[in-house]
Design a protein around this motif. Structure first.
Motif, mmCIF file in Angstrom:
data_model
loop_
_atom_site.group_PDB
_atom_site.id
_atom_site.type_symbol
_atom_site.label_atom_id
_atom_site.label_comp_id
_atom_site.label_asym_id
_atom_site.label_seq_id
_atom_site.Cartn_x
_atom_site.Cartn_y
_atom_site.Cartn_z
ATOM 1 N N PRO A 1 0.790 -1.245 0.000
ATOM 2 C CA PRO A 1 0.000 0.000 0.000
ATOM 3 C C PRO A 1 0.822 1.295 0.000
ATOM 4 N N LEU A 2 1.862 1.397 0.824
ATOM 5 C CA LEU A 2 2.644 2.632 0.868
ATOM 6 C C LEU A 2 3.375 2.870 -0.454
ATOM 7 N N LYS A 3 4.007 1.838 -0.988
ATOM 8 C CA LYS A 3 4.695 1.981 -2.274
ATOM 9 C C LYS A 3 3.700 2.296 -3.388
ATOM 10 N N ALA A 4 2.538 1.670 -3.348
ATOM 11 C CA ALA A 4 1.512 1.928 -4.359
ATOM 12 C C ALA A 4 1.114 3.401 -4.341
ATOM 13 N N PHE A 5 0.912 3.944 -3.136
ATOM 14 C CA PHE A 5 0.552 5.347 -3.007
ATOM 15 C C PHE A 5 1.672 6.260 -3.512
ATOM 16 N N LEU A 6 2.908 5.966 -3.129
ATOM 17 C CA LEU A 6 4.033 6.820 -3.544
ATOM 18 C C LEU A 6 4.246 6.778 -5.052
ATOM 19 N N TYR A 7 4.152 5.592 -5.653
ATOM 20 C CA TYR A 7 4.277 5.482 -7.110
ATOM 21 C C TYR A 7 3.166 6.266 -7.804
ATOM 22 N N ALA A 8 1.945 6.112 -7.302
ATOM 23 C CA ALA A 8 0.810 6.792 -7.915
ATOM 24 C C ALA A 8 0.930 8.305 -7.766
ATOM 25 N N LEU A 9 1.384 8.767 -6.624
ATOM 26 C CA LEU A 9 1.578 10.195 -6.418
ATOM 27 C C LEU A 9 2.630 10.749 -7.379
ATOM 28 N N ALA A 10 3.751 10.040 -7.491
ATOM 29 C CA ALA A 10 4.805 10.475 -8.426
ATOM 30 C C ALA A 10 4.283 10.478 -9.864
ATOM 31 N N LEU A 11 3.550 9.433 -10.238
ATOM 32 C CA LEU A 11 2.986 9.359 -11.585
ATOM 33 C C LEU A 11 2.032 10.512 -11.849
#
Length: 146
Positions: free
Chosen positions: A111-121
């Protein structure tokens, strides 16, 4: 092979609906270099060409969707409807971050990595669309006029 053709046929109908909808956009003046009709029409043509290819020459693999795959597809469709509903009000960055994080998590990311990747994207995509391509991308009520 059957599932490939069913999938391609469904997407072919969708590409036709996208093109039909884009042709009916009523724009009083040209506010972007290509206008709001060009991108959906180009995408629908590319999608239709790929679908026709898939119908004519499906994969020889005898893959059958499992219950888990069908569930993920249905959840993905629901997420895209939610994205369309959130897009104007929440804005591009927030809506894309939420949807991107859910998709990443749905397909196995933590979940945390998913959020960070999505935010960067979403931040990079917003910069590319709004600043480099000078497209009108909604900022939403939360961020106001950035």
């Amino acid at each position: 092979m059957l599932y490939d053709r069913i999938f391609a046929g469904t997407l072919l109908v969708l590409s036709g609906l996208i093109a039909w909808t884009a042709f009916h956009f009523d724009v009083p003046f040209q506010y972007e270099p290509l206008g709001p009709k060009a991108f959906p029409i180009i995408l629908s043509i590319v999608l239709a060409a790929c679908c026709v290819w898939m119908i004519v020459k499906p994969d020889k693999n005898s893959w059958h969707p499992t219950k888990e795959i069908v569930t993920k597809i249905v959840i993905g469709l629901v997420i895209m409807v939610v994205y369309a509903a959130l897009f104007e009000e929440a804005g591009f960055i927030i809506a894309t971050t939420i949807v991107g994080a859910i998709f990443s998590w749905l397909f196995g990311e933590k979940p945390l990595k998913a959020f960070l990747y999505a935010l960067a994207l979403s931040l990079i995509s917003y910069f590319l669309l709004a600043d480099l391509m000078e497209l009108n991308v909604p900022t939403g009520l939360l961020l106001g006029d950035l």
